[in-house]
Design an enzyme around this catalytic site. Structure first.
Site, PDB file in Angstrom:
ATOM      1  N   HIS A  83       0.867  -1.189   0.000  1.00 29.20           N
ATOM      2  CA  HIS A  83       0.000   0.000   0.000  1.00 29.20           C
ATOM      3  C   HIS A  83       0.899   1.232   0.000  1.00 29.20           C
ATOM      4  CE1 HIS A  83      -3.898   2.056   1.227  1.00 29.20           C
ATOM      5  NE2 HIS A  83      -3.000   3.028   1.216  1.00 29.20           N
ATOM      6  N   HIS A 130       1.668   5.371  -1.638  1.00 33.51           N
ATOM      7  CA  HIS A 130       1.319   6.576  -2.384  1.00 33.51           C
ATOM      8  C   HIS A 130       2.598   7.190  -2.954  1.00 33.51           C
ATOM      9  CE1 HIS A 130      -2.846   6.783  -0.855  1.00 33.51           C
ATOM     10  NE2 HIS A 130      -2.324   6.247   0.242  1.00 33.51           N
ATOM     11  N   LEU A 131       2.613   7.402  -4.267  1.00 33.83           N
ATOM     12  CA  LEU A 131       3.791   7.968  -4.924  1.00 33.83           C
ATOM     13  C   LEU A 131       3.553   9.348  -5.521  1.00 33.83           C
ATOM     14  CD1 LEU A 131       5.348   4.860  -6.724  1.00 33.83           C
ATOM     15  CD2 LEU A 131       6.120   5.992  -4.624  1.00 33.83           C
ATOM     16  N   ARG A 132       2.297   9.795  -5.563  1.00 35.30           N
ATOM     17  CA  ARG A 132       1.975  11.116  -6.126  1.00 35.30           C
ATOM     18  C   ARG A 132       2.397  11.194  -7.596  1.00 35.30           C
ATOM     19  NH1 ARG A 132      -1.181  11.064  -1.826  1.00 35.30           N
ATOM     20  NH2 ARG A 132      -0.222  11.809   0.098  1.00 35.30           N
ATOM     21  N   ASN A 184      -5.562   7.274  -5.944  1.00 36.74           N
ATOM     22  CA  ASN A 184      -6.304   8.494  -5.588  1.00 36.74           C
ATOM     23  C   ASN A 184      -5.493   9.747  -5.890  1.00 36.74           C
ATOM     24  OD1 ASN A 184      -4.606   7.630  -3.430  1.00 36.74           O
ATOM     25  ND2 ASN A 184      -5.741   8.902  -1.968  1.00 36.74           N
ATOM     26  N   LYS A 203      -9.446  -0.269  -6.069  1.00 39.87           N
ATOM     27  CA  LYS A 203      -9.425   0.332  -4.734  1.00 39.87           C
ATOM     28  C   LYS A 203     -10.689   1.164  -4.502  1.00 39.87           C
ATOM     29  CE  LYS A 203      -7.870   1.823  -0.764  1.00 39.87           C
ATOM     30  NZ  LYS A 203      -6.671   2.653  -0.599  1.00 39.87           N
ATOM     31  N   HIS A 209     -10.479   1.250   1.503  1.00 35.48           N
ATOM     32  CA  HIS A 209     -10.244   2.164   2.621  1.00 35.48           C
ATOM     33  C   HIS A 209     -11.522   2.122   3.461  1.00 35.48           C
ATOM     34  CE1 HIS A 209      -8.466   5.994   4.389  1.00 35.48           C
ATOM     35  NE2 HIS A 209      -9.615   5.813   5.035  1.00 35.48           N
ATOM     36  N   HIS A 261      -4.766  -0.834   5.566  1.00 38.16           N
ATOM     37  CA  HIS A 261      -4.221  -0.111   6.730  1.00 38.16           C
ATOM     38  C   HIS A 261      -5.131  -0.194   7.954  1.00 38.16           C
ATOM     39  CE1 HIS A 261      -6.897   2.838   5.014  1.00 38.16           C
ATOM     40  NE2 HIS A 261      -6.027   3.289   4.118  1.00 38.16           N
ATOM     41  N   ASP A 314       1.357   2.551   3.534  1.00 43.61           N
ATOM     42  CA  ASP A 314       0.538   3.763   3.406  1.00 43.61           C
ATOM     43  C   ASP A 314       1.419   5.001   3.507  1.00 43.61           C
ATOM     44  OD1 ASP A 314      -1.747   5.263   2.960  1.00 43.61           O
ATOM     45  OD2 ASP A 314      -2.412   5.217   5.047  1.00 43.61           O
ATOM     46  N   HIS A 373       3.460  14.561   1.781  1.00 43.70           N
ATOM     47  CA  HIS A 373       2.887  15.880   1.523  1.00 43.70           C
ATOM     48  C   HIS A 373       3.978  16.922   1.751  1.00 43.70           C
ATOM     49  CE1 HIS A 373      -1.351  14.650   1.311  1.00 43.70           C
ATOM     50  NE2 HIS A 373      -1.128  13.877   2.353  1.00 43.70           N
ATOM     51  N   ALA A 375      -3.621  14.685   5.596  1.00 43.27           N
ATOM     52  CA  ALA A 375      -3.463  13.381   6.247  1.00 43.27           C
ATOM     53  C   ALA A 375      -2.450  12.533   5.497  1.00 43.27           C
ATOM     54  CB  ALA A 375      -4.808  12.667   6.305  1.00 43.27           C
TER      55      ALA A 375
END
Length: 331
Positions: free
Chosen positions: A11, A13-15, A39, A93, A130, A164, A236, A240, A252
């Site tokens: 899980h 997030h790489l943006r 997302n 997802k 989620h 998560h 996860d 940011h 978050a």
């Protein structure tokens, strides 16, 4: 010395854009592959968008040997779309609308998803979720658990991954329904809500789902240390920029990518469970998803190093702290 074979982050997030260039190599250096969250803005909800995003990730992680395991953002897909996407994805997802970062446009009525779930079951495509309601923040995961139970019974051949998880109650569901699996993060094995808001607010520890009570953390840690067969590691890790974290309306997400394996090695060693780490960070995920990841050996040694205060414009978990383990070789 500790050698991990093909560790996987289930899980991540790489943006996109400049942020992708900063954070993707950090995960690609330590892991053989990762499940990439969809997302973005706009979300990854078409094969064309997914292909473009995967190519951007692959370019950003050169020269590391790393496989992005792609997901589609849940919507009411038709059979033709899912059949076309199936070779390119590890799952779909589901986000309840507005429940976390960039989840606008997610599911607003959970009672209306079953036609799509039936297609996923028929086509053998896992559902990743989620799982939070819009209720009181500490109760959101608990309030969502009945949906997992209903879907697990209604679609017994559908692999459903509770992403998560943060509560003892979610763990209990794993022992009730054989088609349920779950991921758990590094930070939820280490912190509670008291670390986030018990003194001065710690914005870089704020995430969704929010960290819970000590008894929840203890249950998660015990399950990870004994390597529950349907529990996988999923970071996860969610970067940011500082101005989004140290601000009113704090975003978050906890950015753990640079410290995951060293901190997990230390945690498992302290609990005399270092021999279980391989299963937690790779073997369980391979079995649950039927994965054959790229060959990769990551070697860690008990050598101290200091975590940087910043990676680009992102503050990592444990910034400035001295860790006991570090990655010394990748083959």
């Amino acid at each position: 010395m500790l050698t991990l074979e093909a560790p996987l982050d289930m899980h991540l997030h790489l943006r996109e854009g400049a942020m992708l260039q900063v954070v993707a190599p950090l995960s690609a250096q330590a892991f053989a592959g990762a499940v990439i969250m969809p997302n973005l803005v706009p979300p990854v909800d078409s094969l064309e968008r997914l292909t473009t995003y995967r190519e951007a990730i692959e370019a950003a992680v050169v020269p590391h040997r790393f496989r992005p395991l792609m997901t589609l953002f849940f919507r009411a897909y038709d059979r033709a779309t899912l059949e076309a996407a199936r070779p390119a994805i590890i799952g779909v997802k589901l986000y309840p609308d507005g429940v976390t970062t960039n989840s606008s446009g997610g599911v607003s009525d959970l009672a209306r998803v079953e036609a799509t779930l039936a297609l996923l079951e028929e086509l053998g495509i896992p559902l990743l979720v989620h799982g939070e309601s819009h209720g009181f923040v500490l109760d959101r995961e608990t309030e969502f658990l009945p949906f997992y139970a209903h879907w697990a019974q209604r679609f017994p051949r559908l692999t459903i991954v509770m992403e998560h998880i943060t509560t003892a109650g979610a763990l209990a569901l794993l022992d009730e329904y054989p088609n349920l699996a779950a991921t758990v993060t590094l930070h939820h094995l280490l912190i509670t809500l008291d670390d986030v808001a018990g003194g001065l607010l710690a914005p870089h520890l704020f995430c969704k789902p929010i960290a819970k009570r000590p008894e929840d953390r203890a249950a998660l840690l015990a399950a990870a240390l004994r390597t529950h067969p349907r529990l996988m590691f999923g970071s996860d890790s969610a970067p940011h920029p500082i101005h989004r974290k140290e601000a009113a309306g704090c975003a978050a997400g906890v950015f753990t990518a640079p410290v995951i394996l060293p901190m997990l090695a230390d945690l498992f060693e302290r609990h005399e469970a270092l021999d279980q780490l391989q299963a937690f960070v790779s073997d369980n995920a391979r079995r649950i998803y039927g994965l054959e990841p790229p060959t990769k050996q990551v070697r860690l040694a008990r050598e101290a190093w200091q975590v940087p205060e910043r990676y680009g414009d992102v503050v990592p978990f444990a910034a400035g702290e001295t860790l006991n383990w570090q990655i010394v070789e990748v083959r």
